[in-house]
Design an enzyme around this catalytic site. Sequence first.
Site, PDB file in Angstrom:
ATOM      1  N   THR A 109      58.481  75.598  73.136  1.00 18.27           N
ATOM      2  CA  THR A 109      57.616  76.320  72.778  1.00 18.27           C
ATOM      3  C   THR A 109      56.723  76.882  73.827  1.00 18.27           C
ATOM      4  OG1 THR A 109      56.149  74.599  72.012  1.00 18.27           O
ATOM      5  CG2 THR A 109      57.582  75.742  70.295  1.00 18.27           C
ATOM      6  N   LYS A 145      61.134  68.289  74.391  1.00 21.98           N
ATOM      7  CA  LYS A 145      60.123  69.454  74.530  1.00 21.98           C
ATOM      8  C   LYS A 145      58.783  69.018  74.419  1.00 21.98           C
ATOM      9  CE  LYS A 145      58.469  72.018  71.846  1.00 21.98           C
ATOM     10  NZ  LYS A 145      56.904  71.867  71.405  1.00 21.98           N
ATOM     11  N   THR A 167      54.894  61.969  71.112  1.00 23.54           N
ATOM     12  CA  THR A 167      53.986  63.154  70.811  1.00 23.54           C
ATOM     13  C   THR A 167      54.827  64.458  71.299  1.00 23.54           C
ATOM     14  OG1 THR A 167      52.256  62.051  71.071  1.00 23.54           O
ATOM     15  CG2 THR A 167      52.110  64.335  70.890  1.00 23.54           C
ATOM     16  N   GLU A 207      49.948  71.912  79.495  1.00 23.44           N
ATOM     17  CA  GLU A 207      49.480  73.263  79.433  1.00 23.44           C
ATOM     18  C   GLU A 207      48.636  73.410  80.584  1.00 23.44           C
ATOM     19  OE1 GLU A 207      50.600  74.297  74.862  1.00 23.44           O
ATOM     20  OE2 GLU A 207      48.661  73.566  75.244  1.00 23.44           O
ATOM     21  N   ASN A 221      45.263  77.558  74.633  1.00 19.62           N
ATOM     22  CA  ASN A 221      45.216  77.221  73.225  1.00 19.62           C
ATOM     23  C   ASN A 221      44.359  77.963  72.746  1.00 19.62           C
ATOM     24  OD1 ASN A 221      46.853  74.796  72.807  1.00 19.62           O
ATOM     25  ND2 ASN A 221      46.339  74.324  74.809  1.00 19.62           N
ATOM     26  N   THR A 255      47.188  83.798  68.086  1.00 26.78           N
ATOM     27  CA  THR A 255      46.754  85.325  68.473  1.00 26.78           C
ATOM     28  C   THR A 255      47.393  86.014  69.302  1.00 26.78           C
ATOM     29  OG1 THR A 255      45.005  84.657  69.530  1.00 26.78           O
ATOM     30  CG2 THR A 255      44.649  84.709  67.221  1.00 26.78           C
TER      31      THR A 255
END
Length: 413
Positions: free
Chosen positions: A154, A180, A191, A277, A408, A413
Amino acid sequence: MAEWHEIPGGVTAPKGYRAAGIAAGLKPSGAPDLALIYSEVEAIAAGVFTTSQVKAACVDYCRQRLEAKATARAILCNAGQANAATGSQGWEDAVESAQLLAAALNIPAEQVLVASTGVIGQRIRMEQLRSGIPNLVAAATPDGSDAAAKAIITTDLVTKSVALETTLDGRPVRIGGICKGSGMIHPNMATMLAFVTCDATVSPHLWQQMLSRAADKSFNQITVDGDTSTNDTLLALANGESRTPAITEPGPDAERLEGMLTEVCMRMAKAIARDGEGATCLLEIRVSGAPDDAAARQVARTIAGSSLFKSAVFGRDPNWGRIAAAAGRAGVPFDQGELQVKLGDFLLMDRGQPLPFDRPAASNYMKQAAAGEYLKTDTVLVSVSIGSGPGVGMAWGCDLSYDYVKINAEYTT
């Protein structure tokens, strides 16, 4: 001679497996989003799952399937929609997904395990999945691991795979894996999503024990942001196609196989932590002197998860006080007069006393790691001793950058 060595091939490196990854239209971007891992024969199956009370339908589905019978032939994974917190319809979607793949492969639906990743609260786009299944099955090949690895990601910046080989009873035995994970990473099982294949023959009970212990030393020891996912799933298949003698009880062969399984999981776990990230480097925390290994791992996890420490690493600030503070709140009793803290080769604290050190050089150590080669020379090492006990443990994380908030803040959006 090393007990095992790295080989190419990911989840299709072991004998008797095929894999595929396609773009079925589940992701709005049009990127690959549907993956298959398939064993040509029935395989022993084991799993470790999220401990969250809010679980995706695929987690409940896999748990039920493995409790009924610890075997499987196929793993189906969709990316784009987590199918978590989707109620009874989400459950029906998971069941239908398994049935669709089973029909296309001509195997019982009970032999299919499913996994999902994506936005929580969104059901699988079933129309796209229904039309994609035949194409996915047709695309499955003995060298399809890379395609599958691409189809499960993702927000990941890179795909993650590994394969190792050892020798048992004079014959090669292989374990491969893909996974992933980039955000919503915190040790509370595994996780992320991770899929492991093996061509040894192992009893179901022993294979589950091996996988659980491997998870404790690997995926349960990583953290990016302190958030545990609703979809955490680690699945492992062992199909016996290596034709080596069955491993049914503890012994040298079982120890070697578990060691290789743990190494595969650790390599994937470190890759997830490094791909956090917005991350610029990998953090490796080594703790020694604890009462036992579990206590050492707990201290290491706490340090790796400290937002203050992670932020300091991003700022290249050798603020060792944040390391000491995290160790102190880990819930493991120790005498602070025995605490030692090292950053790389820099001894910052010893026997509970702060020491003078070259601050610019320590800062430059972290800068060099951030500029280092990915997963090779990009690691900031922290070594902590809390006493004279036999317990040792490691954990992995990453620094916390401005980009983490940006990624995040804009995720849906």
